[in-house]
Write an enzyme that holds these catalytic residues in place. Structure first.
Site, PDB file in Angstrom:
ATOM      1  CB  CYS A  13      -0.905  -0.041   1.221  1.00  0.00           C
ATOM      2  SG  CYS A  13      -1.374   1.527   1.884  1.00  0.00           S
ATOM      3  CB  CYS A  16       0.635   1.941   4.342  1.00  0.00           C
ATOM      4  SG  CYS A  16      -0.991   1.399   3.883  1.00  0.00           S
ATOM      5  CG  ASP A 406      34.353  19.069 -23.410  1.00  0.00           C
ATOM      6  OD1 ASP A 406      34.762  20.217 -23.644  1.00  0.00           O
ATOM      7  OD2 ASP A 406      35.094  18.138 -23.054  1.00  0.00           O
ATOM      8  CG  ASP A 597      36.013  14.094 -21.710  1.00  0.00           C
ATOM      9  OD1 ASP A 597      35.935  15.088 -20.958  1.00  0.00           O
ATOM     10  OD2 ASP A 597      36.931  13.950 -22.533  1.00  0.00           O
ATOM     11  CG  ASP A 601      34.233  18.170 -18.817  1.00  0.00           C
ATOM     12  OD1 ASP A 601      34.291  17.232 -18.018  1.00  0.00           O
ATOM     13  OD2 ASP A 601      34.098  18.028 -20.044  1.00  0.00           O
TER      14      ASP A 601
END
Ligand code: ADP
Ligand code: MG
Length: 708
Positions: A13, A16, A406, A597, A601
């Site tokens: 449920c 619940c 990139d 990658d 970055d």
């Protein structure tokens, strides 16, 4: 802080579940409590006495859902055993349930056939009612004692008592029976998709066969140390990341990458844990321990995914909290107000209409189907080699309007090749230039450095290196016994006041200087990835703007972006400039997906609305910083990811509109007396079931594959 995971076996449920979660959150010993309904699991970070907190949670569950069994999640073997047991007991439980519901339905039908006005029918109705409803009645009695007046069991009981009170016996029985039948089927559907999702994600190797003291032994993957030799037979999963030292085989990496075509691997090749060996027996030298291997990383990523709930999920949770009280209040008004205004002679009519409201007062359809939809989406994505770290990111993916790539390693292969060498003047030859370049690049991990070393061969070890400095996004500076060597782009040369011979070409150039004197230039070329073209085209056809950022020189950037048809390109950027550009885009109100990658970055990945790292299962920093991890290095995966997110979002939206629409319709009809309790219970049960089944469609959704 210790992280604890509890399995809540038999939790069916959703309402619940939400209550269990919110009560557990208020425990002092538990932080970051998350109840993952789709997988029946509760996780929390324990401060202080973990056992005491677990006991407290067990008590909460016992209060709210006494049938649910709470167990601490343990080793894989353990959980398998318990799930088998629960499978068996489930089956017996199911049989009993079916018998109970079937016989109450039969008694009910007999009553109807006898004729509902006949007193002989009454005992049939009564037994049918008690048989189908005793659980609901019991739960409601228990919960009302705890003051849970908006408990759905209580409201169902109230609705049926009301119907009995005004002599609508068949309706009372029908509401109870169909409510229970609906719950039963809903449980079934939810459990089935839960199982489908977890089997999708089950890439955990059970055991490893390891060579110790000349014998092959079967041990748990966790106990294998670095450098040990493993044997993997056809049909088995590679337990740890490693390198093949003996044998060859075709290998299925689909569980990791979504790539269904097997690859052939042989001596010297790397294998990732989680891939399945198909044809031959191989021996693998472990290059990672289990906890740092690909499988363990993926699992921990997926395990934690449910902690990040989508805004829509949070909205539904909030909505559910107000929906039930509002409907009950309205029902009360409907019963009382007309009678108070116009007298009590129509009281039964208004009471009946009010009871209709009680029947549809549970927002169960939404509370169950919305999280299930998101989780199915995450499961589907992982099947396609796309790891999404949370429903919130899955939802955010569907709203992206700008994708920033990139360049190097993302749109291009990042596998540079030296294409041309230019020497500064006649006093230096190519051999000398190569020697300088090799020394400078020998300690850099940049793909450009690798390409130069591929060309020049290893550096001259008789030269001593005193100081090595890598200038991120620019190049390297090393101090050696030969002098100070600088290798890098134009900006690094300008900074060091070194004049460079201009070379007209669209490729990447690495200039070399010795003691502030320009020596020559390496021209390196990268290739555009095969699927980059279709990726950009597909993004455009979804009205998504495509940008490209790079630290490379302008000429190289423009040539790539022109070929791909990219909308906007910025070049000669330092990592911090990339950050500023993405920041500005976000500030201007764009929903930015950044694909990189992870090589310098990571900050941008973390900043973007959705940070997407690719082919990066090897890079911790990228996985850490990104929200979505693409297991392969194909940019076209982002098209699949967006398609899955849009599908998920649309199914979830359908469910919300449909469920609310149906309820509102019944309420409107009920108010003016055009709807019956029959209609209400069928709407309630039917809508919940349809919404759940609709959510499971997300699991089977096939994203369009981009031609390569
Ligand atoms: P991108 O944005 O394309 O991923 P980077 O930020 O990694 O590129 O690098 C930007 C530029 O810096 C490269 O195009 C190259 O000219 C120069 N560069 C970076 N590292 C090195 C290195 N180790 N040797 C030579 N040049 C380098
Ligand atoms: Mg880069």
């Amino acid at each position: 802080m210790e992280k604890v995971t509890l399995n809540l076996t038999g939790l069916g449920c959703a309402n619940c579940a939400a209550k269990i979660e919110s009560r557990s959150k208020s425990l002092a010993g538990a932080d970051n409590v998350v109840l993952d309904f789709s997988r029946s699991r509760l996780t929390f970070e324990s401060k202080g006495d973990a056992d005491a907190t677990i006991q407290a949670i067990k008590q909460i569950v016992l209060d709210l859902e006494p049938d649910v069994v709470v167990s601490v999640a343990g080793a894989p073997a353990e959980t398998k055993a318990t799930s088998q047991n629960s499978g068996l007991s489930h089956w017996i439980h199911d049989k009993k349930e079916v018998a109970r519901l079937f016989s109450s339905l039969a008694l009910f039908l007999i009553g109807i056939i006898i004729g509902s006005d006949s007193t002989i029918a009454l005992p049939f109705f009564l037994v049918a009612y008690l048989l189908s409803g005793y659980k609901v009645l019991h739960k409601s009695f228990r919960n009302i004692r705890r003051g849970e007046i908006f408990d759905e069991n209580f409201l169902m009981s109230l609705a049926t008592f009301g119907a009995i009170a005004i002599g609508e016996y068949p309706e009372a029985v029908a509401v109870m029976i169909f409510y229970e039948i609906g719950e039963y089927f809903q449980d079934l559907a939810v459990n089935r998709s839960k199982r489908a999702i977890s089997s999708l994600m089950d890439i955990r190797p059970d055991q490893a066969t390891v060579l110790r003291n000349g014998f092959w032994m079967s041990v748990s993957p966790e106990s294998v140390s670095l450098g040990e030799t493993l044997m993997v037979k056809p049909g088995e999963r590679v337990p740890l990341d490693g390198i093949i030292i003996e044998g060859s085989s075709s290998i299925d990496t689909s569980a990791l990458t979504g790539e269904s075509v097997p690859r052939f691997i042989t001596k010297g090749d790397d294998v990732l844990s989680g891939s399945v060996i198909l044809s031959g027996v191989v021996q693998v030298k472990a290059t990672s321990i289990y906890s740092e291997s690909t499988v363990a990383r993926i699992l921990s990523l997926v395990e934690n995914a449910t902690a990040n709930k989508a805004p829509t999920e949070n909205f539904i949770t909030k909505f559910a909290r107000y929906y039930t009280p509002a409907v009950v209040l309205f029902a009360l008004g409907l019963v009382l107000v007309p009678s108070l205004l116009f007298g009590f002679d129509q009281f039964n009519t208004w009471l009946y209409r009010g009871l209709i409201f009680l029947v549809i007062s549970c927002p169960c359809a939404l509370v169950v189907s919305v999280p299930l939809g998101f989780f199915s989406g995450i499961g589907n994505a992982s099947k396609h080699g796309i790891l999404v770290k949370g429903s919130n990111y899955l939802e955010a993916l569907s709203q992206i309007d700008t994708v920033v790539f990139d360049k190097t390693g993302t749109l291009t292969k990042g596998k540079f090749k030296v294409h041309e060498i230019y020497v500064a003047n006649d006093s230096i030859d190519r051999g000398q230039l190569s020697k300088l370049a090799a020394i400078a690049e020998s300690h850099s991990n940049h793909p450009i450095a690798k390409s130069i070393l591929d060309y020049t061969g290893d550096y001259d070890r008789s030269v001593s290196l005193n100081k090595i400095e890598e200038v991120s996004g620019k190049g390297v500076i090393v101090e050696t016994s030969l002098g100070k060597i600088i290798a890098g782009n134009l900006s690094l040369m300008n900074e060091n006041h070194i004049d460079v011979m201009p070379i007209n070409s669209p490729h990447t150039q690495v200039h070399i200087a010795l003691d502030s004197k320009y020596q020559g230039t390496f021209e390196v070329r990268d290739e555009i990835k095969a699927d980059a073209f279709e990726t950009v085209a597909a993004l455009h056809s979804s009205q998504i703007e495509v940008h490209m950022l790079t630290g490379d020189r302008k000429e190289a950037a423009v040539s790539v972006s022109a070929e791909l048809g990219i909308d906007k390109v910025s070049s000669e950027l330092l990592p911090e400039n990339k950050y500023e550009i993405v920041d500005a885009l976000i500030r201007s109100g764009k929903n930015v997906g950044f694909v990189g990658d992870g090589i310098n970055d990571a900050p941008v990945l973390a900043l973007a609305s959705v940070g997407i790292s690719m082919g990066a299962i090897g890079s911790d920093a990228a996985i850490e910083a990104s929200d979505v991890v693409l297991m392969t290095d194909e940019p076209s995966k982002i098209i699949e990811a967006i398609a899955i997110s849009k599908k998920t979002k649309s199914v979830v939206t359908q469910n919300i509109v449909f469920a609310l629409g149906a309820k509102l319709l019944i309420m409107a009809l009920g108010t003016v007396g055009l709807s019956s309790m029959w209609m209400a219970i069928f709407a309630d049960v039917g809508v919940a079931l349809i919404a759940v089944l609709n959510s499971t469609r997300v699991l089977g959704f096939k994203p369009p594959s981009v031609a390569k």
